[in-house]
Scaffold this motif. Structure first.
Motif, PDB file in Angstrom:
ATOM      1  N   HIS A  80       0.755  -1.285   0.210  1.00 34.84           N
ATOM      2  CA  HIS A  80      -0.207   0.076   0.025  1.00 34.84           C
ATOM      3  C   HIS A  80       1.006   1.156  -0.006  1.00 34.84           C
ATOM      4  O   HIS A  80       1.510   1.618   1.034  1.00 34.84           O
ATOM      5  CB  HIS A  80      -0.904   0.009   1.313  1.00 34.84           C
ATOM      6  N   HIS A  82       1.127   5.361  -2.216  1.00 29.60           N
ATOM      7  CA  HIS A  82       0.699   6.324  -3.182  1.00 29.60           C
ATOM      8  C   HIS A  82       1.866   6.961  -3.900  1.00 29.60           C
ATOM      9  O   HIS A  82       2.637   7.733  -3.293  1.00 29.60           O
ATOM     10  CB  HIS A  82      -0.113   7.313  -2.308  1.00 29.60           C
ATOM     11  N   HIS A 235      -9.296   1.983   0.610  1.00 27.05           N
ATOM     12  CA  HIS A 235      -9.007   2.234   2.079  1.00 27.05           C
ATOM     13  C   HIS A 235     -10.354   1.742   2.754  1.00 27.05           C
ATOM     14  O   HIS A 235     -11.382   1.856   2.098  1.00 27.05           O
ATOM     15  CB  HIS A 235      -8.560   3.685   2.184  1.00 27.05           C
ATOM     16  N   HIS A 274      -5.477  -0.411   5.883  1.00 27.62           N
ATOM     17  CA  HIS A 274      -5.819   0.068   7.465  1.00 27.62           C
ATOM     18  C   HIS A 274      -6.694  -0.889   8.263  1.00 27.62           C
ATOM     19  O   HIS A 274      -5.964  -1.455   9.140  1.00 27.62           O
ATOM     20  CB  HIS A 274      -6.169   1.599   7.492  1.00 27.62           C
ATOM     21  N   ASP A 325       2.255   2.871   2.929  1.00 31.64           N
ATOM     22  CA  ASP A 325       1.353   4.079   2.892  1.00 31.64           C
ATOM     23  C   ASP A 325       2.014   5.497   2.747  1.00 31.64           C
ATOM     24  O   ASP A 325       1.383   6.519   3.288  1.00 31.64           O
ATOM     25  CB  ASP A 325       0.260   4.196   3.970  1.00 31.64           C
TER      26      ASP A 325
HETATM   27 ZN    ZN Z   1      -3.347   5.097   1.498  1.00 28.45          ZN
END
Ligand code: ZN
Ligand code: GUN
Length: 439
Positions: A80, A82, A235, A274, A325
């Motif tokens: 995970h 970005h 998410h 998460h 993340d």
């Molecule tokens: Zn994220």
């Protein structure tokens, strides 16, 4: 891809570590050779064994890379992250929705400029490789051009990467919004172009329930049914305010997970980031569907989201991995993720062993992605994506490593003290793609 002849077959001598099971329940599930050889042929693992025997059996012209003193293990897999948030890392200290508005959406706006995105993709991949991460599951932005640029950069480097264009058609700034119920044709075009090409996989990527209309989530589910082997990422249950808002937006749903489940998004190869504030029934439902959770410790702390419950996740039989993340997360390094994961476990009276932490960032992550036969295991026949960790990279690391009597102690010292200076080498399909910067 053409390779120099001497890279077709190569033997790597070092301490070797690989996993074949989750060591969560004990110290089983791994294979450790203090003096081993990994033989790579045409990008794949041909043999993994003790140096004493393997060296005798090698064809005489095999080049040998001698890295005794280093630890060779599968490259890290980050389930995970970005890509545009390379530009917001270090902006935590606000809770999720506030942080998205203040830092993240404005930063993602820049990716409307495809040339900017293409340059950022190179910087992002450089950071991943420097951190020893050879595969990641990546959110791009809402822009098809930026997503295309990311795939092109990953494919040029021959990396196994999974990514997707963000789907977002409400509750976001105009400048980042898909047309209502839209973004789906662009997603289909990107899938046609990239999914299964080279080592690329496509992940259908609705950002989160609150920023998609029901029509867009339904459309995402329809695309997943059209193409076998696609991935899905979104998410789930990260922040209490986000959860309350989602319940208002989807009053008909039984739970946050159920919003996704009704659209066919809870399935194999689906990774939900998460999963902090979940009911046990939802964890069990995810497990039953073959979906996985991504535990993102540095993000959960930086955004004050909450504490991921490893014991409850295990009790439900739900697979999970450790992920960064970035840029809610504060580091590209899975060493930092592992270290913070241990602390989050302790705050809840739970225990995460060093061996399990390394498993969760390698084979465990590959299993979450349904890619365990390709990556993460260093099993014979699998793709030779691996790293060499140099425990002598800094004086303090060397000192504490020398004092560590067991593999578990060594791994704990590494995950606490190592950073990218200790990633001596990152190899993709047996070919070095990053050398430690200070070397
Ligand atoms: Zn994220
Ligand atoms: N939820 C929706 N978007 C995001 C994002 O970019 N980062 C995190 N951590 N959570 C999100």
């Amino acid at each position: 891809m053409a390779r120099p002849a001497d890279l077709q077959r190569r033997a790597w001598r070092a301490a070797l570590l690989r996993f074949d099971a989750d060591p969560g329940t004990g110290e089983a599930g791994h294979e450790y050779l203090p003096d081993g050889v990994l033989l790579v042929e045409a990008g794949r693992v041909a043999a993994f064994g003790p140096a004493e025997t393997l060296l005798r059996e090698l064809p005489p012209d095999t080049p040998i890379e001698d890295h005794r003193g280093c630890l060779l293990l599968p490259g890290f897999i980050d389930t995970h992250i970005h890509f545009p948030q390379i530009d917001v890392i270090g902006s935590g200290g606000r809770v999720l929705l506030d942080w998205l508005e203040t830092h993240t959406f404005p930063a993602e706006r820049r990716y409307a400029d495809t040339a900017y995105a293409a340059a950022a993709a190179e910087a992002f991949l450089d950071e991943l490789l420097a951190s020893g991460t050879t595969t990641a599951m990546v959110y791009c932005t809402v822009h098809a051009g930026a997503t295309d640029a990311f795939f092109a950069a990953a494919a040029r480097r021959g990396l196994r990467m999974i990514a997707g264009k963000v789907l977002m058609d409400r509750n976001c700034p105009d400048y980042l919004r898909d047309p209502e119920g839209g973004g789906l044709d662009e997603t289909r075009r990107l899938i046609e172009r990239w999914h299964g090409r080279d080592r690329i996989g496509y992940a259908v990527t609705p950002r989160f329930a609150a920023s998609s209309t029901p029509a867009q989530l339904q459309g995402a589910g329809a695309i997943l049914r059209e193409h076998p082997g696609l991935f899905m990422q979104t998410h789930l249950a990260e922040n209490r305010q986000e959860i309350a808002w989602t319940a208002e937006l989807y009053p008909e749903a039984r739970s946050y997970l159920d919003v996704y489940d009704r659209c066919g998004l809870v399935r194999e190869r689906a990774v939900f980031a998460h999963c902090i504030h979940l009911e046990q029934v939802d964890r069990r439902r995810m497990a039953q569907a073959g979906a996985a959770a991504a535990f993102c410790p540095t993000s959960n702390l930086s955004l004050g989201s909450g504490l991921f419950d490893i014991a409850a996740t295990d009790a439900a039989g739900l697979r999970f991995s450790i992920a960064t993340d970035v840029g809610g997360g504060t580091s590209f390094s899975q060493f930092r993720s592992m270290d913070e994961a241990v602390k989050i476990a302790m705050l809840q009276g739970q225990y995460l062993s060093p061996l399990r932490a390394f498993y969760l960032a390698t084979l465990g992550a590959a299993r979450c992605l349904g890619l365990a036969t390709q990556i993460g295991s260093l099993a014979e026949g699998s793709e030779a994506d691996f790293i060499l960790i140099d425990p002598g990279a800094t004086p303090l690391l060397a000192r504490r490593h020398a004092q560590s009597a067991t593999l578990s102690q060594q791994l704990r010292v590494i995950m606490t003290l190592a950073d990218e200076r200790a990633i001596r080498l990152t190899c993709s399909m047996g070919v070095p793609v990053h050398h430690a910067r200070h070397a």
